[in-house]
Each structure stands twice: as structure tokens, then as C-alpha cells.
Design an enzyme around this catalytic site. Structure first.
Site, mmCIF file in Angstrom:
data_model
loop_
_atom_site.group_PDB
_atom_site.id
_atom_site.type_symbol
_atom_site.label_atom_id
_atom_site.label_comp_id
_atom_site.label_asym_id
_atom_site.label_seq_id
_atom_site.Cartn_x
_atom_site.Cartn_y
_atom_site.Cartn_z
ATOM 1 N N LYS A 22 -36.223 17.122 70.154
ATOM 2 C CA LYS A 22 -36.051 18.320 70.992
ATOM 3 C C LYS A 22 -37.409 18.821 71.479
ATOM 4 O O LYS A 22 -37.590 19.108 72.659
ATOM 5 C CB LYS A 22 -35.351 19.420 70.178
ATOM 6 N N ASN A 23 -38.365 18.924 70.553
ATOM 7 C CA ASN A 23 -39.656 19.515 70.920
ATOM 8 C C ASN A 23 -40.503 18.616 71.810
ATOM 9 O O ASN A 23 -41.450 19.086 72.436
ATOM 10 C CB ASN A 23 -40.445 19.893 69.658
ATOM 11 N N ARG A 93 -37.321 30.513 73.706
ATOM 12 C CA ARG A 93 -38.726 30.841 73.974
ATOM 13 C C ARG A 93 -39.440 29.718 74.716
ATOM 14 O O ARG A 93 -40.347 29.962 75.501
ATOM 15 C CB ARG A 93 -39.482 31.063 72.664
ATOM 16 N N CYS A 117 -39.418 36.664 67.771
ATOM 17 C CA CYS A 117 -38.205 35.960 67.338
ATOM 18 C C CYS A 117 -38.142 36.066 65.832
ATOM 19 O O CYS A 117 -39.006 36.670 65.212
ATOM 20 C CB CYS A 117 -38.209 34.518 67.804
ATOM 21 N N ARG A 122 -44.901 35.643 67.723
ATOM 22 C CA ARG A 122 -45.060 34.534 68.657
ATOM 23 C C ARG A 122 -45.574 34.963 70.034
ATOM 24 O O ARG A 122 -44.855 34.879 71.038
ATOM 25 C CB ARG A 122 -43.761 33.734 68.757
ATOM 26 N N ASP A 125 -50.437 34.871 74.459
ATOM 27 C CA ASP A 125 -51.754 35.193 75.009
ATOM 28 C C ASP A 125 -52.607 33.945 75.272
ATOM 29 O O ASP A 125 -53.342 33.878 76.254
ATOM 30 C CB ASP A 125 -52.489 36.152 74.060
ATOM 31 N N ASP A 309 -42.174 23.385 60.445
ATOM 32 C CA ASP A 309 -40.752 23.148 60.722
ATOM 33 C C ASP A 309 -40.034 22.430 59.572
ATOM 34 O O ASP A 309 -38.813 22.251 59.628
ATOM 35 C CB ASP A 309 -40.585 22.338 62.017
ATOM 36 N N ARG A 401 -28.827 24.632 68.208
ATOM 37 C CA ARG A 401 -29.957 24.607 69.144
ATOM 38 C C ARG A 401 -30.787 23.345 68.959
ATOM 39 O O ARG A 401 -31.417 22.879 69.906
ATOM 40 C CB ARG A 401 -30.858 25.822 68.910
HETATM 41 C C1 UD1 Z 1 -43.990 24.725 68.539
HETATM 42 C C2 UD1 Z 1 -42.649 24.175 68.140
HETATM 43 C C3 UD1 Z 1 -42.158 24.836 66.851
HETATM 44 C C4 UD1 Z 1 -43.211 24.701 65.765
HETATM 45 C C5 UD1 Z 1 -44.569 25.182 66.255
HETATM 46 C C6 UD1 Z 1 -45.689 24.931 65.263
HETATM 47 C C7 UD1 Z 1 -41.644 23.626 70.272
HETATM 48 C C8 UD1 Z 1 -40.623 23.955 71.274
HETATM 49 N N1 UD1 Z 1 -41.706 24.440 69.213
HETATM 50 O O1 UD1 Z 1 -43.812 26.111 68.799
HETATM 51 O O2 UD1 Z 1 -40.960 24.203 66.445
HETATM 52 O O3 UD1 Z 1 -42.843 25.448 64.642
HETATM 53 O O4 UD1 Z 1 -44.927 24.521 67.486
HETATM 54 O O5 UD1 Z 1 -45.771 23.591 64.954
HETATM 55 O O6 UD1 Z 1 -42.367 22.651 70.380
HETATM 56 N N2 UD1 Z 1 -49.928 31.620 68.982
HETATM 57 C C9 UD1 Z 1 -50.656 32.689 69.450
HETATM 58 N N3 UD1 Z 1 -50.773 32.837 70.806
HETATM 59 C C10 UD1 Z 1 -50.206 31.987 71.693
HETATM 60 C C11 UD1 Z 1 -49.467 30.895 71.208
HETATM 61 C C12 UD1 Z 1 -49.347 30.739 69.841
HETATM 62 O O7 UD1 Z 1 -51.195 33.471 68.680
HETATM 63 O O8 UD1 Z 1 -50.358 32.185 72.902
HETATM 64 C C13 UD1 Z 1 -49.770 31.425 67.516
HETATM 65 C C14 UD1 Z 1 -48.318 31.495 67.064
HETATM 66 O O9 UD1 Z 1 -47.888 32.814 66.859
HETATM 67 C C15 UD1 Z 1 -48.372 30.680 65.779
HETATM 68 C C16 UD1 Z 1 -49.416 29.609 66.099
HETATM 69 O O10 UD1 Z 1 -50.173 30.096 67.198
HETATM 70 O O11 UD1 Z 1 -48.859 31.480 64.724
HETATM 71 C C17 UD1 Z 1 -48.830 28.264 66.476
HETATM 72 O O12 UD1 Z 1 -47.853 28.442 67.484
HETATM 73 P P1 UD1 Z 1 -47.538 27.330 68.566
HETATM 74 O O13 UD1 Z 1 -48.160 26.038 68.136
HETATM 75 O O14 UD1 Z 1 -47.887 27.839 69.902
HETATM 76 O O15 UD1 Z 1 -45.968 27.202 68.434
HETATM 77 P P2 UD1 Z 1 -44.928 26.927 69.596
HETATM 78 O O16 UD1 Z 1 -45.527 26.050 70.630
HETATM 79 O O17 UD1 Z 1 -44.310 28.209 70.008
#
Ligand code: UD1
Length: 421
Positions: A22-23, A93, A117, A122, A125, A309, A401
Site C-alpha cells: 500500500k505504502n 492523510r 490522526c 503528523r 511542515d 508500522d 484501509r
Molecule cells: C509513512 C507511512 C507510515 C509509516 C511512516 C513512518 C505511508 C503512506 N505511510 O507515513 O505507514 O508509519 O511513514 O515509517 O507511506 N514529520 C514532521 N513533519 C512533516 C512530516 C513528518 O514532523 O512534515 C514527522 C512525523 O510526525 C513523524 C516523523 O516525521 O514523527 C516520520 O513521519 P513520516 O515519515 O513523514 O511518515 P508518513 O510519511 O506520514
């Protein structure tokens, strides 16, 4: 609302075929917005999140031709809107992944703010900072991110303060169509990010450092990408890890088919330290669990470390592992919603901040429990497989999902699991 009933205690056996990731599929679908040609995607998982993103592509004016449950052809020649509306983004998201490609190709876009969420705040920025570094003008108004780059995006040096999977993917897609060279420092190295880079490379984009934390991308200067199709989605490493846990918790030997063993190495290594043995060949992995699992502490971190995950699923194993287990969650501040539900089944888990202490218990007993997020739900399923009596798992739309045909796959392995419509 659908719910699952599981009667615990059944031994599992046989093999299970792992679906596409999925990811990995989500950014690949978003990347099709960088092209104006037909792109066929194969090995898509038949899960709700994928349908949601395909629906968004259609709402933007893309044409999606559904061949079967696992394959589509997308054509985004005639995109008529660059707005990702609240109705879709609030369901998923990961819709934020259309931000980079839409902005890069059309010079403007609007995406509803995803908000928090169940597993934490999440923020996005870092996505926005990366696009701003490439020259985008961004404003947040009325719950939407509005981004403009009328003269196109410009290659830039992007330094991520924190490793972000989605942020890296958005930056990579935007950079692919930018003018000039982009260097991303502290990029995510997850296999899903690697697949995104590889399809872009196959589509003629020059990318160096694929799979490392420093990626350099030569943008096409606005020219749409001519992807090499069909694109086959990589196997789902989290689904694979979840079935390994199903084998481990029920003390059953099962075989995973169509899996990439390298991608699930962190889970295999952890299960080995808990006493499991493995046979690994080409695209198959067989697990041989011990009579009693041994506890092993866990710290979640970025790939290739132990994935957040898989944290909830390993917590289910820890409940019946000999000794105490400490689980430290480093990525998401609120990713312990499953703890109180696991305790309802008889687990002995204590929380302090981002650390859970799991004490071994002799048995679990079936109860009514509630799924709170995708992976938390699968931990409840795992615990229910060994709980005495019946467990009813409510709110399983979370499972739908991200897990394709979970009850079908588990029943084929011998689990007593039933979905009530
Ligand atoms: C993706 C995966 C999710 C997995 C996660 C971490 C998908 C669709 N989802 O989520 O299943 O759990 O990676 O491996 O691929 N953060 C910020 N600012 C930002 C973006 C992220 O502070 O702009 C923080 C997040 O809150 C979190 C960390 O960075 O603490 C990692 O998040 P991120 O790797 O971005 O997760 P996702 O891409 O949302």
C-alpha cells in the site's frame, strides 16, 4: 459497521501470498500525475486506501481504467482541477502526496490540510519547507494548503531536519519536473521511496543516490515523465511482517509467498532473537517458531531499523514472550492506542511516555475490543488468535484501509475468523 469475530486457539499452517505494498503504491499513483501518457500499474493491493487515492485522481480529471482488483491504467493528460478536497484528504492523510506532483506539473495546487490522526499530530511542515526551497509560494487558508509556482519549480538543496517518508516522496516527485538539480539531504531510505526513485529513473529522470540518505535529482524542466509501463508494485513488507507474527504467536510454521526478504529483515532479525527460525529463498520465507517466544526489547526507527508500522504487532507477541519487554516508540507520539485494548484481553502492559513495558501473561481471554488505527487493529487480531474463547474486533474499517482480504487469508491458514457485515 462490520466487525470480526475470532475464536482463539487454532493452529495455522500452509502458505499466504503477500499483496502489493500500500505504502509503495500510494506515491506511485501520485507520481502518475507527472505524466500525460497511459501508465499501467500492476500488483496493486485491493485495499480501501488505494481506491481512495484513485478516486482523487479521477476527481482531478484523470482517467482510471480498472482492469481487475489489482491492476489499472491511468491517464492524466486532461487534468481539469488541481484541488484535493477535504472529503478525500480527511479519509486518508497520504493524499498529501499529490501536492508535489500537481505543483510541479501545473504550477499551482490546493490540498486540504490533513490534520492529526489517531497516532499523533503528523504535521506536514517538512513537505512544505521542501517545496518552498524549490521556489513555491505557499499559504494556508481556510483549511487548505495553497501552493503556487507559476514559472515552475527550481532545483534546490533540501535538508530535512527529520527523516520523513512522505516528505521525501513529495520532494522527489516535485524535483523530477523542476528546472535544474535538487539535492535532498537526510532523505528517507524506505523501500517505498526506492521504488518511487526507480520508476522515475526508468522514466528517464537522472537520479543519484537512490536508497541512500542523499539523493540528487536532475529535473526535466517541466517536461512530463514518460514512465516505463507496466509498473509492478513491490510486496507489502508490513503485511508480510504481520503474517510472520501470526505464525510466531500461534506457534505455527507458515510460508509467505511473493515477499522480499530483504525488506522484512528487521522483523526477521527480531523474531530470530525471540527464538524463531527461518527458511529464506528467492521470494519465499518460512517461519519456524519455538514452543515459547523469548522477550526482546524493541525501539522503532527509520528503515532499515525496526519499523513503527510493526510495533503494535510485536507488542502482541511480547504479551506471551518469556520475560519482560520494553518497547520504545520513537516516530509517533501517540502510537500506543492498542495498549488499553490489549489489556482488555488480559495483557499486562504499562505505559510511560513513549515506552511500553510488557509483562508476560499465561493466557489471554476473548473480549470485545475496538480497532483504533490500521496497525493497532492487526495487533488485536494477533492477540485474538491465541485468546481463549471469542474476541469481537469492532471498527475494522481501519484494517480494510491496509490489509487485503485479511480474514480470507487467515482463514485459509486455518484461523477461525468471521466477518459480520
Ligand atoms: C509513512 C507511512 C507510515 C509509516 C511512516 C513512518 C505511508 C503512506 N505511510 O507515513 O505507514 O508509519 O511513514 O515509517 O507511506 N514529520 C514532521 N513533519 C512533516 C512530516 C513528518 O514532523 O512534515 C514527522 C512525523 O510526525 C513523524 C516523523 O516525521 O514523527 C516520520 O513521519 P513520516 O515519515 O513523514 O511518515 P508518513 O510519511 O506520514
Amino acid at each position: 459497521m462490520d466487525y470480526l469475530t475470532i475464536e482463539g486457539g487454532a493452529k495455522l499452517s500452509g502458505s499466504v501470498t503477500i499483496s502489493g505494498s500500500k505504502n509503495a503504491a500510494l506515491p506511485v499513483i501520485a507520481a502518475t500525475l507527472l505524466s500525460d501518457k497511459d501508465i499501467t500499474l500492476e500488483n496493486l493491493p485491493n485495499v480501501v486506501d488505494i481506491k481512495t487515492l484513485l478516486k482523487l485522481v479521477e476527481m482531478l480529471g484523470g482517467k482510471v481504467n480498472y482492469h481487475d482488483n489489482h491492476s489499472v491504467t491511468i491517464n492524466n493528460r486532461s487534468i481539469s482541477s488541481t484541488k484535493a478536497v477535504y472529503e478525500i484528504v480527511s479519509q486518508m492523510r497520504a493524499s498529501i502526496l499529490v501536492l508535489g506532483p500537481l505543483l510541479a506539473r501545473f504550477g499551482e495546487c490546493e490540498v486540504s490540510l490533513p490534520g492529526g490522526c489517531a497516532i499523533g499530530q503528523r504535521p506536514i511542515d517538512l513537505h512544505l519547507k521542501a517545496l518552498e526551497a524549490m521556489g513555491a509560494v505557499i499559504e494556508i487558508k481556510s483549511g487548505y494548503v495553497k501552493a503556487y509556482a507559476p514559472d515552475g519549480l527550481k532545483g534546490a538543496k533540501i535538508v530535512f531536519d527529520k527523516i520523513t517518508v512522505g516528505g521525501s516522496e513529495n520532494a522527489i516527485m516535485a524535483a523530477a519536473l523542476a528546472h535544474g538539480t535538487t539535492t535532498i539531504i537526510n532523505a528517507a531510505k524506505e523501500p517505498e521511496v526506492v521504488q518511487l526513485c526507480e520508476i522515475l529513473v526508468d522514466g528517464g529522470v537522472l537520479i543519484e543516490g537512490v536508497g541512500t540518505s542523499e539523493i540528487t535529482i536532475e529535473g526535466t524542466g517541466g517536461k512530463p515523465i514518460d514512465f516505463k509501463t507496466p509498473i509492478t508494485i513491490i510486496p507489502d513488507r508490513i503485511e508480510a511482517g504481520t503474517y510472520l507474527c501470526a505464525g510466531a504467536i500461534t506457534k505455527s510454521s507458515i510460508t509467505l509467498k511473493k515477499v522480499n526478504a530483504q525488506h522484512i529483515k528487521a522483523s526477521i532479525d527480531k523474531l530470530e532473537s525471540m527464538g524463531c527460525q527461518f527458511d529464506i529463498s528467492d521470494d519465499e520465507v518460512t517461519i519456524y517458531p519455538p514452543e515459547e517466544l523469548i522477550s526482546a526489547n524493541i525501539t522503532t526507527t527509520e528503515y532499515p531499523g525496526f519499523p513503527t508500522d510493526m510495533q503494535a504487532q510485536f507488542m502482541a507477541l511480547a504479551i506471551v514472550s518469556k520475560g519482560d519487554t520494553l518497547i520504545e516508540e520513537r516516530l509517533f507520539e501517540n502510537r500506543f492506542m492498542h495498549v488499553s485494548e490489549l489489556n482488555r484481553l488480559g495483557a499486562d502492559i504499562w505505559l510511560k511516555g513513549n515506552i511500553a513495558a510488557v509483562h508476560q501473561v499465561d493466557e489471554l481471554n476473548g473480549a470485545d475490543v475496538m480497532a483504533t488505527d490500521l496497525r493497532a487493529s492487526s495487533a488485536l487480531v494477533l492477540a485474538a488468535l491465541i485468546a481463549k474463547g471469542e474476541t469481537n474486533i469492532h471498527r475494522i474499517y481501519h484494517l480494510d484501509r491496509g490489509y487485503e482480504n485479511l480474514e480470507g487469508k487467515l482463514s485459509a491458514l486455518g484461523a477461525k475468523i468471521h466477518r459480520h457485515k
